[in-house]
Scaffold this active site. Sequence first.
Site, PDB file in Angstrom:
ATOM      1  N   ASP A   1       6.599   8.524  -1.382  1.00  0.00           N
ATOM      2  CA  ASP A   1       5.810   7.401  -0.875  1.00  0.00           C
ATOM      3  C   ASP A   1       6.784   6.258  -0.600  1.00  0.00           C
ATOM      4  OD1 ASP A   1       4.221   5.238  -0.393  1.00  0.00           O
ATOM      5  OD2 ASP A   1       3.054   5.368  -2.250  1.00  0.00           O
TER       6      ASP A   1
ATOM      7  N   LYS B   1       2.862  -2.899   6.034  1.00  0.00           N
ATOM      8  CA  LYS B   1       3.804  -3.534   5.112  1.00  0.00           C
ATOM      9  C   LYS B   1       5.166  -3.743   5.780  1.00  0.00           C
ATOM     10  CE  LYS B   1       1.832  -1.233   1.058  1.00  0.00           C
ATOM     11  NZ  LYS B   1       0.687  -2.061   0.737  1.00  0.00           N
TER      12      LYS B   1
ATOM     13  N   CYS C   1      -3.509  -1.654  -8.017  1.00  0.00           N
ATOM     14  CA  CYS C   1      -3.812  -0.238  -7.762  1.00  0.00           C
ATOM     15  C   CYS C   1      -2.872   0.667  -8.543  1.00  0.00           C
ATOM     16  CB  CYS C   1      -3.733   0.097  -6.276  1.00  0.00           C
ATOM     17  SG  CYS C   1      -4.847  -0.871  -5.270  1.00  0.00           S
TER      18      CYS C   1
END
Lengths: 147, 404
Positions: free
Chosen positions: B191, B217, B357
């Site tokens: 990721d 992002k 998160c």
Amino acid sequence: MDENELEQVYNELIMEHSMNSYNKKKLAGVPDFCEIGHNPNCGDEITLEIKMNGNVIEDLAFSGHGCAISQASTSIMIDTLKGKTVEEAKEIISTFIGMIKRETKSEEELRKLEDAIAFRNVANMPARVKCALLAWHTLEDILNGKK
Amino acid sequence: MNLKDDFPILKNREISYLDSGATAQKPKEVIEALENFYENFNANPHRGAYSLSMEATEMYEDTRTKIARFINSKHREEIIFSKNASESLNLLAYSYGLENLKEGDEICISIMEHHSNLVPWQKVAAKTGAKLVYLYMNDNFEIPEEEWKTKITENTKIVGITHVSNVLGTINSVEEIIKYAHKKGAITIVDSSQSIPHMRIDVQALDTDFLVFSGHKMMAPLGIGVLYGKRELLNEMTPFLMGGDMIEYVYEQNTTFAPLPNKFEAGTQNVEGVIGLGAAIDYIEKIGYDKIQELEKEVVDYAIQELSKLDYLDLYLTKSLEHHSSVISFNIKGVHPHDVASILDSEGVCVRSGNHCAQPLLRSIGIDSTCRASFYLYNTKEDVDKLVAGLNKSYEMFKKYLKK
């Protein structure tokens, strides 16, 4: 939000209740209701304990963690609703929710909130509305028998 | 060099934006690219035989090629567009995980994973009977070598790891972990949502099987994400979403699917997002990763230096700064991060507060939430000064109520 609004929210009463609440404890004996309220997005979690005497909310206490606004709101809710009947409490809860959501404007109605009127400026901080309402929604659900 | 002028929102709003880890602001080049697309090129790619649609197709597919080059993938069809990193990871969970795992297999992920690289694997584990195994951190907020050398075994079929933690800023040793995972026969998923905005990604050098990131992002518009996968693996996988443009022949009872990359791009895509992502890549290349890192390092080093001076602050930060990117999590001792974030907001400082998160990660540290300041190429030392001033103000407001 400007400086003034900030200070109106983080006022003396709210700060005192949030940081050093005498209502943050366990009730003696087995409570009639014990429910957890949770805001998953921010992680705030409170446990409400309630002792009933017939139709009257005789005693309440809370434990858990959260921001100053959620902690103070829980503590002041307890002060406000202790000794009230279920019907009176439901009405006050609905007035409080109305105040935070800017639906209740009547000063006369807001006076019934006693100290909880201290949260009226949270209505100017949309990001914090759910903090102020956590305990009230939790108790409302309990009184409505949803939990 | 102050890049704030390139970002209209940073001129229009008087803010110190320290939440680029959540989403980055957009340079005018990206905003103009969207305008240009809608004013001059809007049509549905792959659908029309007329020249406008062909031109839209060309822009869409050229961007795929641009991304392939940007992350050095061997083949352009190894780049699959998605909605975001979460969707890319769900695609992998459904189309690879559910199809290939069985009881006794293990999925190994780090405790630092964002929920998007964690919850899908819980589902895969529950459905296939595979076991979800975690790599934990040491006291220095890093995953030590012995951890992955013991947890990744012959039973491991998938290793999922975030390149940079979105909470701690820790840079994981993905290269070594990938090598080790391959030695044990597992496939790897990186990721790179929190790394690609800040550092060059070379998928061939990493040799990862899959890599995901979101566009927003790295200054692209919201709602566009990328999945990179090795061609031979993607070819073997079944499609994730079914629908238009991902098919070859459709009969009443069965269908054959289009080749890569269309197989994984059902329905009309977020074309403006793709175009915007292309413009964001152009902007990154114009500034250059070296320059981005130089700018960020100066500001982040200064932030660490200034925040370390505040006795009332807990910092959740590796001591090995060469393993740290541009995210700093902290708490004022005894004060909830939401309150701090609200007070910082009153000073025009935007930080995120909460669990980011990453609930299992915070639980493993023994906290519920943090304030998080995340930096990007447009931030300055002045932003840090404003953050520190806001923190001092927060502490002053709470000081007399704090239990001694």
